[in-house]
Design a protein around this motif. Sequence first.
Motif, PDB file in Angstrom:
ATOM      1  N   ASP A   1       8.379   7.264  -1.211  1.00 48.71           N
ATOM      2  CA  ASP A   1       9.074   6.877  -2.449  1.00 48.71           C
ATOM      3  C   ASP A   1      10.458   7.531  -2.521  1.00 48.71           C
ATOM      4  O   ASP A   1      11.426   6.923  -3.005  1.00 48.71           O
ATOM      5  N   THR A   2      10.553   8.773  -2.049  1.00 47.98           N
ATOM      6  CA  THR A   2      11.846   9.465  -2.051  1.00 47.98           C
ATOM      7  C   THR A   2      12.840   8.765  -1.144  1.00 47.98           C
ATOM      8  O   THR A   2      14.038   8.664  -1.464  1.00 47.98           O
ATOM      9  N   LEU A   3      12.363   8.257  -0.007  1.00 50.90           N
ATOM     10  CA  LEU A   3      13.241   7.471   0.868  1.00 50.90           C
ATOM     11  C   LEU A   3      13.761   6.244   0.127  1.00 50.90           C
ATOM     12  O   LEU A   3      14.945   5.913   0.212  1.00 50.90           O
TER      13      LEU A   3
ATOM     14  N   TYR B   1       0.818  -1.207   0.000  1.00 46.87           N
ATOM     15  CA  TYR B   1       0.000   0.000   0.000  1.00 46.87           C
ATOM     16  C   TYR B   1       0.853   1.259   0.000  1.00 46.87           C
ATOM     17  O   TYR B   1       0.605   2.225   0.719  1.00 46.87           O
ATOM     18  N   LEU B   2       1.880   1.250  -0.852  1.00 41.28           N
ATOM     19  CA  LEU B   2       2.729   2.402  -1.141  1.00 41.28           C
ATOM     20  C   LEU B   2       2.898   2.448  -2.657  1.00 41.28           C
ATOM     21  O   LEU B   2       2.899   1.405  -3.324  1.00 41.28           O
TER      22      LEU B   2
ATOM     23  N   PRO C   1      -1.411   1.276  -7.400  1.00 42.42           N
ATOM     24  CA  PRO C   1      -1.620   2.165  -8.545  1.00 42.42           C
ATOM     25  C   PRO C   1      -2.337   3.468  -8.237  1.00 42.42           C
ATOM     26  O   PRO C   1      -2.296   4.394  -9.059  1.00 42.42           O
ATOM     27  N   HIS C   2      -2.980   3.568  -7.085  1.00 41.89           N
ATOM     28  CA  HIS C   2      -3.787   4.750  -6.794  1.00 41.89           C
ATOM     29  C   HIS C   2      -3.351   5.517  -5.534  1.00 41.89           C
ATOM     30  O   HIS C   2      -3.666   6.696  -5.409  1.00 41.89           O
ATOM     31  N   LEU C   3      -2.669   4.854  -4.629  1.00 43.40           N
ATOM     32  CA  LEU C   3      -2.242   5.494  -3.386  1.00 43.40           C
ATOM     33  C   LEU C   3      -0.830   6.035  -3.579  1.00 43.40           C
ATOM     34  O   LEU C   3       0.152   5.298  -3.540  1.00 43.40           O
ATOM     35  N   HIS C   4      -0.725   7.335  -3.805  1.00 48.54           N
ATOM     36  CA  HIS C   4       0.565   7.947  -4.118  1.00 48.54           C
ATOM     37  C   HIS C   4       1.258   8.415  -2.842  1.00 48.54           C
ATOM     38  O   HIS C   4       0.710   9.200  -2.070  1.00 48.54           O
ATOM     39  N   THR C   5       2.468   7.916  -2.638  1.00 42.90           N
ATOM     40  CA  THR C   5       3.245   8.227  -1.426  1.00 42.90           C
ATOM     41  C   THR C   5       4.613   8.772  -1.834  1.00 42.90           C
ATOM     42  O   THR C   5       5.640   8.107  -1.667  1.00 42.90           O
TER      43      THR C   5
END
Length: 547
Positions: free
Chosen positions: A32-34, A17-18, A24-28
């Motif tokens: 993601d940068t980590l 769920y990341l 595809p829909h839950l944008h984190t």
Amino acid sequence: MTKNVLFIMCDQLRWDYLSCTGHPHLHTPNIDTLAARGVLFDRAYVQSPICGPSRMSFYTGRYVASHGSTWNNIPLKVGEMTLGDHLRPLGVRTALCGKTHMSADVEGMKRLGLAPDSEIGVRVAECGFEPYEREDGLHPDGPRYPRNEAYDQFMEKRGWPDENPWQTVANSAEDEDGNILSGWFMDNADKPARAADEESETPYITSRAMDFIREAGDTPWCLHLSYIKPHWPYIVPAPYHDMYGPETHLDPVRSAAEREKPHPVYGAFMEERVSRAFCDDGTRTRVLTAYMGLIKQIDDQMGRLMAFLDAQGLTEETMIIFTSDHGDYLGDHWMGEKELFHDASARIPMIVVDPRAEADAARGQTSSALVEAIDVVPTILDYFGGEAVPHIIEGHSLVPLLHGQTDSLRDVAVSEYDYSMRGVRQRLGVAVKDAKLTMLFDGRWKYIFAEGFRPMLFDLQNDPDELTDLGADPAHQAECARMEKLLFAWARRTSQRTTRSDAWIAARDPSLGEAKAGILIGYRNEAELREVLGPVAVRAGKTHKAG
């Protein structure tokens, strides 16, 4: 350069769920940068798929069978070394902001004369952490953790003088007539919590973590920032409460065949109240709306926290570990909660950012190495330059993977679950001592040994959704036998001799050591002793004339 570690744990956050792990829909973007700055371990597993035992393994670096805290509120026994015990001799301040689910071994402390309010007593009672602020949540009406007063005072200053604002404000909604709607009821999951965003647990505990970092100054620190969410109660403040409608929800991963003659233990868990609730599409939709909003709130706080580290000049000297204590079925496999070993429950997100130049070789990569929760403690110890203690810590440092020096640490991942505290045990007629499940996963085959029952077996290469249990299939009995052999080998490990290492024992010459100490077993005369001791003067065993 001063070294610090920020050890971030979410509660009940699924691995998938990341956006960096495929949702595809839950944008984190901040999480993601980590991942882009470190290594994303996409095959990480917990040592137990439930809060308490999982966390005790995270904090000790030891399997559940080793540390003995087999279920929630079963104390971690006095004497088990934890992360803080390993780091304090190195001069590292090891603190907590948030949840541990730790239950202190009060009887053991009393037996040893450890006062609960003494410095040592507090460390023993708090998993080895300095409790800068402990907030476990999960206390709707009963006694709350004594150090929760800071949150209550914070909320009172915000205009919420409620006796328990965690329950009535942060985890409750309100209808048009001003009636309080408890977040414990899943029908209220899609309503906004009464608390404003900044008043809810995730932003609050992030702010407290920042307070700690400011106060720590130049002292090396390891801060365990442990969020309560997205664990139930499933409710989140505006604007997160309606960000993710049904069009963003993934279909449940389940099949009708799973309900036809399931493994007895699995079948019993499918009949739990929470599992039946998640089989209702309306309930599942409301919960997913809140669950995804809670994760988005966490991601926003990650952005806030990373900006703070940048502003403090700490980014280039701080290792960051981002993970979860277990997942959440969310209706997959006809299940709610966690507790069994499908990937929805036992697999976790694991991101590690090593700021050192040596980690540049693997930076931004996704690793398929089998990783376990018990690897966190040795990784942190390694980062601070501590000596490895494999006779105590059963996990492996991830540093060789972070530095691109290897692509594998182990052949199998192991997870354990004691379901003796659950009604499932009674309905199955299983004795307390036999209510045990053990999972082994070798990267393809997932094998679950169930005491008193046949095993479960899943082939994740050909069945990645784990919909077909092959444990009763005669064609796969050889595979079951192979995995059972691996389980037997794991069970025979030495795990309780924590006072002396293998290296210490190997360095000894038993016969020479005993002889030097005057312990002369099996020698026929002094001449044989001299052959062993050589030029060393022989004092023991000499014949003396009577006076």
